[in-house]
Design an enzyme around this catalytic site. Structure first.
Site, PDB file in Angstrom:
ATOM      1  N   LYS A   1      45.576  31.100  42.466  1.00 31.67           N
ATOM      2  CA  LYS A   1      46.254  32.339  42.055  1.00 31.67           C
ATOM      3  C   LYS A   1      47.791  32.197  42.095  1.00 31.67           C
ATOM      4  CE  LYS A   1      42.476  35.403  43.465  1.00 31.67           C
ATOM      5  NZ  LYS A   1      42.137  36.678  44.159  1.00 31.67           N
TER       6      LYS A   1
ATOM      7  N   GLU B   1      32.378  34.011  33.852  1.00 30.78           N
ATOM      8  CA  GLU B   1      33.748  33.583  34.137  1.00 30.78           C
ATOM      9  C   GLU B   1      34.091  32.213  33.524  1.00 30.78           C
ATOM     10  OE1 GLU B   1      34.409  36.125  38.250  1.00 30.78           O
ATOM     11  OE2 GLU B   1      34.118  33.965  38.411  1.00 30.78           O
TER      12      GLU B   1
ATOM     13  N   ASN C   1      45.511  36.309  47.835  1.00 32.10           N
ATOM     14  CA  ASN C   1      44.640  35.507  48.697  1.00 32.10           C
ATOM     15  C   ASN C   1      44.350  34.110  48.132  1.00 32.10           C
ATOM     16  OD1 ASN C   1      42.932  36.305  46.683  1.00 32.10           O
ATOM     17  ND2 ASN C   1      41.375  37.213  48.018  1.00 32.10           N
TER      18      ASN C   1
ATOM     19  N   HIS D   1      40.327  32.307  43.871  1.00 37.64           N
ATOM     20  CA  HIS D   1      39.196  33.138  43.444  1.00 37.64           C
ATOM     21  C   HIS D   1      37.988  32.236  43.273  1.00 37.64           C
ATOM     22  CE1 HIS D   1      36.695  35.865  41.086  1.00 37.64           C
ATOM     23  NE2 HIS D   1      36.445  34.813  40.325  1.00 37.64           N
TER      24      HIS D   1
ATOM     25  N   TYR E   1      38.757  40.887  35.387  1.00 38.08           N
ATOM     26  CA  TYR E   1      38.388  41.674  36.582  1.00 38.08           C
ATOM     27  C   TYR E   1      37.785  43.032  36.221  1.00 38.08           C
ATOM     28  CZ  TYR E   1      40.589  38.583  40.075  1.00 38.08           C
ATOM     29  OH  TYR E   1      40.896  37.538  40.923  1.00 38.08           O
TER      30      TYR E   1
END
Ligand code: CMP
Length: 137
Positions: free
Chosen positions: A9, A126, A112, A115, A49
């Site tokens: 990320k 995905e 975070n 993913h 998302y």
């Protein structure tokens, strides 16, 4: 063999952590089947998302994911989906186990670091969201 989808990320790319995360992925026995660095548009983040669109954090999450480049990955190994989730650690780094990527690198529950797909059906959405068949070697 199983495939899963992963993202390094923006918080990690911004801090020059791509190599450290890839080292953990390869050391854990994953084969990198597909990989590219890209800048997500806001619309691309929202589409990725969409399952979270009713959540209060959806807007912030899509702003974060489109603020700077990410690295998207298709990973392969036996039990790849569960094993990648174990290596990532809990969504909130405060709850992540020692030795996990999020424990070591994540800034907070939103930023975070990585993913991962949470189920085979999720991986089946995905992986082709980001990779064509020709890009998976
Ligand atoms: P990820 O595994 O990519 O799936 C959804 C993302 O939403 C998650 O990691 C976090 O980046 C973010 N997220 C999940 N829960 C929260 C929360 N309570 N507050 C803010 N962001 C969250």
């Amino acid at each position: 063999m199983e495939r899963t989808f992963a993202i390094i990320k923006p918080d990690a790319v911004e801090r020059n952590l791509i190599g450290k995360v890839l080292d953990k992925i390869e050391t854990a026995g994953f084969r990198i089947v597909g990989m590219k660095k890209m800048q997500l548009s806001r619309a691309q983040a929202e589409g990725f998302y969409y399952v979270h669109k009713e959540r209060p954090f959806f807007g912030d999450l899509c702003s974060f994911m489109s603020r700077s480049p990410v690295v998207v990955l298709c990973l392969e190994k036996e039990n790849a989906i569960a094993d990648w989730r174990t290596l990532m650690g809990a969504t909130n780094p405060a709850n992540a186990e020692a030795g996990t990527i999020r424990k070591e690198f994540a800034k907070n529950i939103e930023e975070n670091t990585v993913h991962g797909s949470d189920a085979p059906e999720t991986a089946a959405f995905e992986i082709p969201y980001f990779f064509s068949a020709l890009e998976l070697a």
